[in-house]
Design a protein around this motif. Structure first.
Motif, mmCIF file in Angstrom:
data_model
loop_
_atom_site.group_PDB
_atom_site.id
_atom_site.type_symbol
_atom_site.label_atom_id
_atom_site.label_comp_id
_atom_site.label_asym_id
_atom_site.label_seq_id
_atom_site.Cartn_x
_atom_site.Cartn_y
_atom_site.Cartn_z
ATOM 1 N N VAL A 27 41.794 45.904 43.711
ATOM 2 C CA VAL A 27 43.028 45.133 43.614
ATOM 3 C C VAL A 27 43.732 44.995 44.958
ATOM 4 O O VAL A 27 44.222 43.929 45.306
ATOM 5 C CB VAL A 27 43.964 45.766 42.566
ATOM 6 N N PRO A 39 43.899 40.595 47.400
ATOM 7 C CA PRO A 39 42.695 40.541 46.565
ATOM 8 C C PRO A 39 41.764 39.423 47.024
ATOM 9 O O PRO A 39 42.215 38.368 47.449
ATOM 10 C CB PRO A 39 43.236 40.233 45.170
ATOM 11 N N MET A 97 36.645 41.164 43.337
ATOM 12 C CA MET A 97 36.979 40.890 41.937
ATOM 13 C C MET A 97 35.721 40.550 41.134
ATOM 14 O O MET A 97 35.534 41.043 40.018
ATOM 15 C CB MET A 97 37.984 39.745 41.837
#
Length: 109
Positions: free
Chosen positions: A58, A67, A72
């Motif tokens: 994060v 980010p 991710m």
């Protein structure tokens, strides 16, 4: 911070760490633990890895806290493979391959 304060903190943390371990190994180690406690301790290992990894997904230091899609997507692939296969090694390897592949595609690797 002066040397005395530093050593007091180091020794205090060492004693505290020893006492936490001694409590479970030395004092409680020979006794049977209640079922409710064993049920809760079963989830400790499952919670440790996400707790270590989540901040790096994060708020990654590599991007100054912003980010990015590579991390991710690696997290999503790792979670998906882990849920589908129930295999930790396969999930970690798939996540690592996704991270390096995405970093290469985005031009950061």
């Amino acid at each position: 911070m002066d040397k005395t304060t530093l050593w007091i903190v180091i020794i205090g943390l060492g004693v505290g760490s020893f006492m936490l371990r001694f409590l479970f190994i030395g004092l409680v180690g020979s006794r049977a633990m209640p079922d409710w406690l064993l049920r809760h301790l079963r989830y400790t290992a499952v919670a440790v890895l996400p707790a270590l990894v989540a901040p790096q997904v994060v708020w990654p230091a590599a991007t100054d806290g912003a980010p990015d899609p590579a991390r991710m997507s690696a997290a999503v692939v790792t979670l998906t493979v882990g849920l589908l296969t129930k295999n930790v090694l396969a999930a970690v390897l798939a996540g690592a391959a996704t991270l390096y592949g995405m970093l290469y595609l985005v031009g950061l690797g």
